[in-house]
Enzyme design. Structure first.
Site, PDB file in Angstrom:
ATOM      1  N   ARG A  26     127.454 -59.351  -2.374  1.00 53.67           N
ATOM      2  CA  ARG A  26     128.184 -60.479  -1.779  1.00 53.67           C
ATOM      3  C   ARG A  26     127.203 -61.630  -1.543  1.00 53.67           C
ATOM      4  O   ARG A  26     126.088 -61.415  -1.071  1.00 53.67           O
ATOM      5  CB  ARG A  26     128.796 -60.050  -0.440  1.00 53.67           C
ATOM      6  CG  ARG A  26     129.442 -61.188   0.352  1.00 53.67           C
ATOM      7  CD  ARG A  26     130.054 -60.658   1.646  1.00 53.67           C
ATOM      8  NE  ARG A  26     130.381 -61.747   2.539  1.00 53.67           N
ATOM      9  CZ  ARG A  26     131.514 -62.455   2.495  1.00 53.67           C
ATOM     10  NH1 ARG A  26     132.434 -62.159   1.590  1.00 53.67           N
ATOM     11  NH2 ARG A  26     131.730 -63.433   3.346  1.00 53.67           N
TER      12      ARG A  26
ATOM     13  N   ASP B 141     129.666 -67.644  16.119  1.00 52.15           N
ATOM     14  CA  ASP B 141     128.734 -68.709  15.735  1.00 52.15           C
ATOM     15  C   ASP B 141     128.654 -69.703  16.899  1.00 52.15           C
ATOM     16  O   ASP B 141     129.679 -70.065  17.476  1.00 52.15           O
ATOM     17  CB  ASP B 141     129.211 -69.427  14.460  1.00 52.15           C
ATOM     18  CG  ASP B 141     129.187 -68.506  13.242  1.00 52.15           C
ATOM     19  OD1 ASP B 141     128.427 -67.526  13.256  1.00 52.15           O
ATOM     20  OD2 ASP B 141     129.943 -68.772  12.284  1.00 52.15           O
TER      21      ASP B 141
ATOM     22  N   HIS C 251     129.135 -61.091  15.854  1.00 51.30           N
ATOM     23  CA  HIS C 251     128.664 -62.234  16.645  1.00 51.30           C
ATOM     24  C   HIS C 251     129.720 -63.338  16.595  1.00 51.30           C
ATOM     25  O   HIS C 251     130.657 -63.275  15.802  1.00 51.30           O
ATOM     26  CB  HIS C 251     127.347 -62.776  16.078  1.00 51.30           C
ATOM     27  CG  HIS C 251     127.490 -63.346  14.692  1.00 51.30           C
ATOM     28  ND1 HIS C 251     127.588 -62.558  13.566  1.00 51.30           N
ATOM     29  CD2 HIS C 251     127.581 -64.622  14.246  1.00 51.30           C
ATOM     30  CE1 HIS C 251     127.718 -63.322  12.496  1.00 51.30           C
ATOM     31  NE2 HIS C 251     127.729 -64.588  12.880  1.00 51.30           N
TER      32      HIS C 251
ATOM     33  N   HIS D  56     132.967 -62.203  14.511  1.00 52.14           N
ATOM     34  CA  HIS D  56     133.069 -61.726  13.126  1.00 52.14           C
ATOM     35  C   HIS D  56     131.821 -60.944  12.739  1.00 52.14           C
ATOM     36  O   HIS D  56     130.816 -60.959  13.454  1.00 52.14           O
ATOM     37  CB  HIS D  56     133.284 -62.912  12.175  1.00 52.14           C
ATOM     38  CG  HIS D  56     132.262 -63.996  12.294  1.00 52.14           C
ATOM     39  ND1 HIS D  56     132.285 -64.947  13.290  1.00 52.14           N
ATOM     40  CD2 HIS D  56     131.155 -64.273  11.569  1.00 52.14           C
ATOM     41  CE1 HIS D  56     131.250 -65.758  13.155  1.00 52.14           C
ATOM     42  NE2 HIS D  56     130.544 -65.367  12.111  1.00 52.14           N
TER      43      HIS D  56
END
Ligand SMILES: O=C(O)CCC(=O)C(=O)O
Ligand SMILES: [Fe+2]
Length: 269
Positions: free
Chosen positions: A207, A142, A140, A197
């Site tokens: 993570r 942002d 996507h 990204h």
């Protein structure tokens, strides 16, 4: 301070107590699914978090967001300087505005042993089969102006290049990662590109990332900056408000190119 936030036992507890999929998703972030392996923690809405935890957490987050907002303003001022446009706060004023629309998100990607030996191959292919890979956060861009991220040095963050490849961004817990978002692409009439990204879950390590998304006030009108446009330059986008754009992000899917809906000469995808 950021490291302190990530390592804080409060955060660790909350990560394990309150994990659920975001309610507004239309199938792209599903808790523990194969589509996405990601837990988002939505602060402020978690009724079961102990009040004391919540207060301490809120004050840590508020302090962090306050500092990162200042950094975001400085970065936008440097960008204005780089673009040689005046006044210097032409972009940053939108973040410093008290009505700025700010989101802070904490993502937790548990280790995902689901990956198979083909996944490296698949991960470079945009039409990959979701069932066979461990996507932590689907591809996507942002929607806001800029996003400022920190992570706990676990790999997985990748950006998309125009030649169709995904490039892993080396992570370390002492660096900030700054993304150009959709609105900044519009305001610079395409000079800065919003970065596509995604996050691929690691097989062995968990993570954790925390991201500050800097958006303007909801009613701010977004269009290429007058001070930037060359005399014969045509605006690539129709004017819209951040509210309109934000509403559009809820109606579309994560991977959609939402900007194309506002592009003057292209058809919606
Ligand atoms: O977890 C990350 O590093 C990135 C997550 C992301 O892209 C987002 O929350 O918009
Ligand atoms: Fe993102």
């Amino acid at each position: 301070m950021p490291r302190q936030v990530l390592r804080s036992p409060i955060f660790q507890n909350i990560l394990y107590v309150q994990e659920y999929a975001s309610p507004q998703d239309n199938s792209w972030i599903i808790h523990n699914s194969k589509l996405a392996f990601n837990h988002q923690v939505h602060l402020g809405y978690d009724d079961e978090i102990h009040l004391l935890y919540r207060l301490i957490l809120m004050s840590l987050v508020n302090e962090y967001v306050k500092e990162v907002r200042k950094m975001g303003c400085n970065i936008l001022e440097l960008m204005a300087e780089g673009l040689k446009i005046e006044p210097k706060n032409v972009l940053s004023r939108m973040l410093s505005d008290e009505k700025a629309d700010i989101v802070f998100r904490l993502n937790h990607y548990p280790p995902c042993s689901d990956s198979n030996p083909d996944s490296d191959l698949d991960l470079n292919n945009r039409s990959m089969s979701h069932g066979r890979t461990s996507i932590g956060f689907g591809e996507h861009t942002d929607p806001q102006l800029i996003s400022i991220a920190r992570s706990n040095a676990t790999s997985g963050f990748q950006i998309y290049l125009e030649d169709g490849t995904w490039v892993a961004v080396p992570q370390d817990e002492t660096s900030y990662f700054i993304n150009v978002d959709d609105l900044l692409e519009v305001m610079t009439n395409g000079r800065f590109k919003s970065v596509r990204h995604r996050v691929v879950a690691d097989s062995f390590k968990s993570r954790v990332s925390m991201i500050y998304f800097g958006g303007p006030p909801l009613m701010e009108k977004i269009s290429p900056l007058d001070s930037l446009m060359e005399p014969d330059e045509e605006s690539l986008y129709n004017e819209f408000t951040w509210f309109e754009y934000k509403s559009c992000t809820y109606k579309t899917r994560l991977a959609d190119n939402r900007l194309s809906r506002f592009h003057k000469h292209s058809h919606p995808v």
